[in-house]
Enzyme design. Structure first.
Site, PDB file in Angstrom:
ATOM      1  N   TYR A  62     109.017  74.235 -53.106  1.00 50.91           N
ATOM      2  CA  TYR A  62     108.945  73.122 -52.215  1.00 50.91           C
ATOM      3  C   TYR A  62     108.755  71.781 -52.892  1.00 50.91           C
ATOM      4  O   TYR A  62     108.617  70.739 -52.615  1.00 50.91           O
ATOM      5  CB  TYR A  62     107.742  73.043 -51.330  1.00 50.91           C
ATOM      6  N   GLY A 115      99.222  74.523 -38.616  1.00 49.73           N
ATOM      7  CA  GLY A 115      99.961  73.049 -39.338  1.00 49.73           C
ATOM      8  C   GLY A 115      98.978  72.149 -39.392  1.00 49.73           C
ATOM      9  O   GLY A 115      99.131  71.030 -40.039  1.00 49.73           O
ATOM     10  N   CYS A 172     111.591  82.666 -67.431  1.00 50.79           N
ATOM     11  CA  CYS A 172     112.856  82.265 -68.069  1.00 50.79           C
ATOM     12  C   CYS A 172     113.751  81.648 -66.878  1.00 50.79           C
ATOM     13  O   CYS A 172     114.781  82.129 -66.424  1.00 50.79           O
ATOM     14  CB  CYS A 172     113.690  83.312 -68.472  1.00 50.79           C
ATOM     15  N   GLU A 173     113.124  80.279 -66.216  1.00 51.97           N
ATOM     16  CA  GLU A 173     113.876  79.693 -65.184  1.00 51.97           C
ATOM     17  C   GLU A 173     113.433  78.302 -65.499  1.00 51.97           C
ATOM     18  O   GLU A 173     112.197  78.053 -65.781  1.00 51.97           O
ATOM     19  CB  GLU A 173     113.456  79.836 -64.039  1.00 51.97           C
ATOM     20  N   ARG A 181     104.628  77.420 -55.182  1.00 55.54           N
ATOM     21  CA  ARG A 181     104.941  76.309 -54.310  1.00 55.54           C
ATOM     22  C   ARG A 181     105.617  75.116 -55.109  1.00 55.54           C
ATOM     23  O   ARG A 181     106.364  74.470 -54.496  1.00 55.54           O
ATOM     24  CB  ARG A 181     103.609  75.704 -53.647  1.00 55.54           C
ATOM     25  N   GLU A 240      96.027  78.157 -34.547  1.00 52.59           N
ATOM     26  CA  GLU A 240      96.634  79.121 -35.426  1.00 52.59           C
ATOM     27  C   GLU A 240      96.280  78.575 -37.054  1.00 52.59           C
ATOM     28  O   GLU A 240      97.571  78.381 -37.498  1.00 52.59           O
ATOM     29  CB  GLU A 240      97.692  79.683 -35.243  1.00 52.59           C
ATOM     30  N   PRO A 241      95.250  78.223 -37.485  1.00 50.15           N
ATOM     31  CA  PRO A 241      95.368  77.392 -38.896  1.00 50.15           C
ATOM     32  C   PRO A 241      95.420  78.367 -40.093  1.00 50.15           C
ATOM     33  O   PRO A 241      94.731  79.377 -39.946  1.00 50.15           O
ATOM     34  CB  PRO A 241      93.886  76.788 -38.783  1.00 50.15           C
ATOM     35  N   GLY A 242      96.291  77.994 -40.904  1.00 47.66           N
ATOM     36  CA  GLY A 242      96.557  78.769 -42.171  1.00 47.66           C
ATOM     37  C   GLY A 242      95.524  77.963 -43.121  1.00 47.66           C
ATOM     38  O   GLY A 242      94.609  78.258 -43.575  1.00 47.66           O
ATOM     39  N   ARG A 243      96.505  77.077 -43.735  1.00 45.08           N
ATOM     40  CA  ARG A 243      96.176  76.379 -45.052  1.00 45.08           C
ATOM     41  C   ARG A 243      94.843  75.537 -44.830  1.00 45.08           C
ATOM     42  O   ARG A 243      94.043  75.111 -45.837  1.00 45.08           O
ATOM     43  CB  ARG A 243      97.210  75.365 -45.337  1.00 45.08           C
TER      44      ARG A 243
HETATM   45  C1  LIG Z   1     102.597  79.428 -40.705  1.00 40.47           C
HETATM   46  C2  LIG Z   1     102.394  79.116 -39.375  1.00 40.47           C
HETATM   47  C3  LIG Z   1     101.125  78.742 -39.123  1.00 40.47           C
HETATM   48  C4  LIG Z   1     100.116  78.470 -40.228  1.00 40.47           C
HETATM   49  O1  LIG Z   1     100.747  77.071 -40.816  1.00 40.47           O
HETATM   50  P1  LIG Z   1      99.518  76.442 -41.692  1.00 40.47           P
HETATM   51  O2  LIG Z   1     100.418  75.262 -41.944  1.00 40.47           O
HETATM   52  O3  LIG Z   1      99.244  77.306 -42.810  1.00 40.47           O
HETATM   53  O4  LIG Z   1      98.310  75.944 -40.899  1.00 40.47           O
HETATM   54  C5  LIG Z   1     100.565  79.067 -37.759  1.00 40.47           C
HETATM   55  N1  LIG Z   1     101.614  79.383 -36.883  1.00 40.47           N
HETATM   56  C6  LIG Z   1     102.669  79.790 -37.071  1.00 40.47           C
HETATM   57  C7  LIG Z   1     103.778  80.000 -35.936  1.00 40.47           C
HETATM   58  C8  LIG Z   1     103.307  79.443 -38.334  1.00 40.47           C
HETATM   59  O5  LIG Z   1     104.540  80.011 -38.458  1.00 40.47           O
END
Ligand SMILES: *Cc1c(COP(=O)(O)O)cnc(C)c1O
Length: 406
Positions: free
Chosen positions: A304, A226, A330-331, A300, A261-264
């Site tokens: 969102y 997050g 078509c939306e 996105r 746990e980084p994603g974005r």
């Molecule tokens: C979605 C999610 C992430 C990654 O979130 P980002 O905003 O992309 O960093 C990490 N851990 C859990 C449990 C998630 O649901």
């Protein structure tokens, strides 16, 4: 890195996803080094961008993987992630997914409810193994005191309350099919403030202390993902050194490996969606630029109302004016941007959609029978395809044999 978008568009067509692997790797290294002095494990949140080569790029750095389906677990393994660095999370795992995860000997299954814990236990018993688990705890960080966690309320469906968690840990400790090795929390996405993270870390660390006191030996302290990123460009972001510091402080004196746990944070700003202007159009006094990328390519904005910066590759002469950037689907909800100012554009002009490396391609669909885009990776000045563009044949393959004859 200087990416020659024009050349890439010419070579591979549009819409085209382009990833800067050097940027992504650097993001990983910066975060990893923030945790220096502590044991840490970064597990890349695969859901943000699950292309095998993207995962591999992180795996080469030593990254683990945070997965939310057995499919993601298998992607991570295929991309070279060490099984002992894979975490399987998510509120709804099926027994067969749990079974596969146990057979693949991943680091731990992150359990999100009492019912799930019982399922993991019974599957493990049947297989004659001990399941390494962590429990996702809802620290109940008051969203009122921290209104900036926009997902605070919605997050309540995830994880279990502290009291329940404690009971489940004791249950797991006494089960010979369960090995409670981790604890987990994740308070939301696109976090830009440190206080709620610090507060949650303190609450969970206290729980770990009381668990250790009764013999539950937690080894992994998983702080979730997050970490916020720039979409507009003027956001005040979390300082990673401070981020790491508040976590280290919370667990002071305990022998724990910090899991993050980084994603974005790793992928968002390392990705671009390249699209071509098809037509300019005016309805009344409203202007539209119709491009060849749509909500099926980048969901996105529609889903969102997310903001993505969009820039023309070559600026034409003339006053900028307000318009919507829309796709061919078509939306009415099919847009990449609303009411943004841009200089005049003509058919064939290329636009670069920024911050498209996370939750871009992974959320793409074949709506309107549109083949999904090609993905390209650039690294050390060289670019290569990491997923070919889909074609019509790919889309109908699983259906065509069921057509009935005359
Ligand atoms: C979605 C999610 C992430 C990654 O979130 P980002 O905003 O992309 O960093 C990490 N851990 C859990 C449990 C998630 O649901």
């Amino acid at each position: 890195m200087n990416i020659d978008f024009k050349k890439l568009a010419h070579e591979y067509g549009t819409p085209l996803y382009v990833y800067d692997f050097d940027y992504m790797r650097e993001q990983y290294r910066v975060l990893k080094s923030a945790f220096e002095g502590s044991k840490s494990l970064i597990v890349y949140a695969v859901k943000s961008n699950s292309n095998l080569s993207v995962i591999q790029n992180f795996a080469k750095e030593g990254s683990g993987a945070d997965c939310v389906s057995i499919g993601e677990v298998k992607r991570a393994l295929l991309a070279g992630v060490n099984p002992y660095k894979i975490i399987f999370s998510g509120v709804g795992k099926s027994d067969s997914e749990i079974e596969e995860a146990l057979k693949l000997k991943i680091l731990m299954i992150n359990v999100e409810s009492e019912a799930e814990l019982k399922h993991v236990e019974s599957v493990a018993k049947r297989l004659g193994v001990e399941a390494r688990i962590s429990i996702r705890v809802n620290p109940n960080v008051d969203p009122k005191t921290h209104p900036y966690i926009s997902t605070g309320l919605h997050e309540n469906k995830f994880g279990v309350d502290i009291d329940i968690a404690k009971r489940l840990y004791i249950y797991a400790k006494n089960s010979n099919a369960l090995d409670p090795v981790g604890i987990h929390f994740h308070i939301g996405s696109q976090l830009t403030k440190l206080e709620p993270i610090a507060e949650a870390a303190e609450i969970i660390a206290d729980l770990v202390r009381s668990l250790k006191a009764i013999g539950v030996d937690i080894k992994f302290f998983d702080v979730g993902g997050g970490i916020g990123v720039e979409y507009h460009g003027d956001e005040k972001l979390i300082d990673l050194e401070e981020y790491a510091t508040v976590i280290k402080k919370a667990i002071k004196g305990m022998d724990l490996t910090i899991v993050c746990e980084p994603g974005r944070y790793l992928t968002a700003n390392g990705g671009y969606l390249l699209t071509k202007v098809l037509y300019e159009k005016q309805n009344g006094d409203k202007y539209f630029t119709i491009v060849d990328a749509a909500m099926n390519d980048l969901l996105r904005p529609s889903l969102y109302n997310a903001y993505h910066k969009i820039e023309p590759l070559a600026k034409r002469e003339g006053e900028s004016f307000q318009r919507d950037i829309v796709g061919p689907i078509c939306e009415s909800g099919d847009f990449l941007a609303k009411d943004i100012k841009m200089p005049p554009l003509e058919s064939g002009d290329l636009l670069v959609v920024k911050s498209a490396g996370a939750y871009g391609f992974t959320m793409a669909s074949n709506y309107n029978t549109r083949p999904r885009a090609c993905e390209v990776a650039c690294e050390g000045g060289e670019c290569r395809v990491i997923r070919r563009r889909e074609n019509f044949e790919d889309l109908i393959e699983a259906e065509k044999l069921y057509l009935q004859g005359e």
